[in-house]
Design an enzyme around this catalytic site. Sequence first.
Site, PDB file in Angstrom:
ATOM      1  N   VAL A   1       0.842  -1.204   0.000  1.00 30.03           N
ATOM      2  CA  VAL A   1       0.000   0.000   0.000  1.00 30.03           C
ATOM      3  C   VAL A   1       0.874   1.250   0.000  1.00 30.03           C
ATOM      4  O   VAL A   1       2.045   1.227   0.401  1.00 30.03           O
ATOM      5  CB  VAL A   1      -0.955   0.028   1.218  1.00 30.03           C
ATOM      6  CG1 VAL A   1      -1.889  -1.170   1.181  1.00 30.03           C
ATOM      7  CG2 VAL A   1      -0.173   0.069   2.530  1.00 30.03           C
TER       8      VAL A   1
ATOM      9  N   ALA B   1       4.947  -4.111   8.066  1.00 32.11           N
ATOM     10  CA  ALA B   1       4.370  -4.545   6.791  1.00 32.11           C
ATOM     11  C   ALA B   1       5.327  -4.326   5.625  1.00 32.11           C
ATOM     12  O   ALA B   1       5.224  -5.004   4.594  1.00 32.11           O
ATOM     13  CB  ALA B   1       3.055  -3.805   6.536  1.00 32.11           C
TER      14      ALA B   1
ATOM     15  N   ALA C   1       6.455  -6.583   2.015  1.00 28.55           N
ATOM     16  CA  ALA C   1       5.991  -5.912   0.790  1.00 28.55           C
ATOM     17  C   ALA C   1       4.488  -5.689   0.810  1.00 28.55           C
ATOM     18  O   ALA C   1       3.843  -5.630  -0.233  1.00 28.55           O
ATOM     19  CB  ALA C   1       6.400  -6.688  -0.466  1.00 28.55           C
ATOM     20  N   LYS C   2       3.914  -5.570   2.029  1.00 23.49           N
ATOM     21  CA  LYS C   2       2.507  -5.205   2.167  1.00 23.49           C
ATOM     22  C   LYS C   2       2.338  -3.690   2.233  1.00 23.49           C
ATOM     23  O   LYS C   2       1.239  -3.175   2.062  1.00 23.49           O
ATOM     24  CB  LYS C   2       1.919  -5.846   3.425  1.00 23.49           C
ATOM     25  CG  LYS C   2       1.917  -7.373   3.405  1.00 23.49           C
ATOM     26  CD  LYS C   2       1.465  -7.943   4.741  1.00 23.49           C
ATOM     27  CE  LYS C   2       1.598  -9.454   4.772  1.00 23.49           C
ATOM     28  NZ  LYS C   2       1.276 -10.011   6.105  1.00 23.49           N
ATOM     29  N   ALA C   3       3.436  -2.991   2.499  1.00 20.48           N
ATOM     30  CA  ALA C   3       3.483  -1.531   2.456  1.00 20.48           C
ATOM     31  C   ALA C   3       4.753  -1.138   1.719  1.00 20.48           C
ATOM     32  O   ALA C   3       5.814  -1.733   1.937  1.00 20.48           O
ATOM     33  CB  ALA C   3       3.475  -0.936   3.860  1.00 20.48           C
TER      34      ALA C   3
END
Length: 304
Positions: A241, A265, A269-271
């Site tokens: 994100v 995160a 690699a979620k952010a």
Amino acid sequence: MKIQDKMSVLELVEQMGKSGVLGAGRLYRATELLADVMADEDTAVFLSVAGPMVPGGLRNVIRDLIDDGYIDVMITSGANLTHDLLEAFGGRHYRGIEKDDEDLCQMGMGRIADLYTKSEDFEVFETRITDIMSTIAEEKSHLTIREFLSKIGGMVDDEASILHTAAKKGVPIYAPGMIDSMLGLQLWMFTQDHELHLDASGDMHELSDIVYDSKKVATVMLGGGLPKHYALASNILKGGVDAGIQITLDRSEGGSLSGAPLEEAKSWAKAKAGSNLVTVIGDATIVFPLMVAGARAMINKKQK
């Protein structure tokens, strides 16, 4: 901070920003970020909702954000959808009942902290949702969870309903853990003698398209759990994100996602690297209404 008579919510939040530290500073930064992503047409806003946010008083807050076009995707628990439907079917959430929990059970009442539900309201819910599922099954027996929820929303006659408003506005609602709720229980009971199958993985086809088609994605997370993870993990497809706001009461020491700092995160690699992330420690039923009121006021102030 300077507190004056007849202050607006925006003025109060701005005073917190002048302090700029601890919870006050975090609340201001989160409110400012919320205003930015709500106003940015290039940013898709994902709202994840865990915990008893609907019975806890946020039903209208969430519904109005959807109705006003500020939310592009909602991810929530089956419980919040159950409680939304409970009210849509005429039921209520109650307060001020001081009884022993065993006595409450005998009275046909369930307790969530200091709010209460009546079994008779759930009986109405069970009847109404079974009728709705019967109609859905006659039209189509294989659906994704999102399609199922959209059809329910289209058949609910309550302008205050989150499900109804989302269906009307074309805002998808995802509930990957829906089976773990009264709504999921009624679905299971219905399928004992009816053909109705929900495809959980099928939701990812549509959700991945939304992620890929969005120039930027911001996640607003009330509580943690499965909704928080689903909102973040779906964005791994594009490296994470671009912005995130988390309101949580959970601690980080146990390693659970619910209490995990948003910075964590980035390691998954979620952010994205350089993403704007703000965590506010607090009760979402207190913090989120302040943030929404402040963000709306900031947007109106900039538009004038």
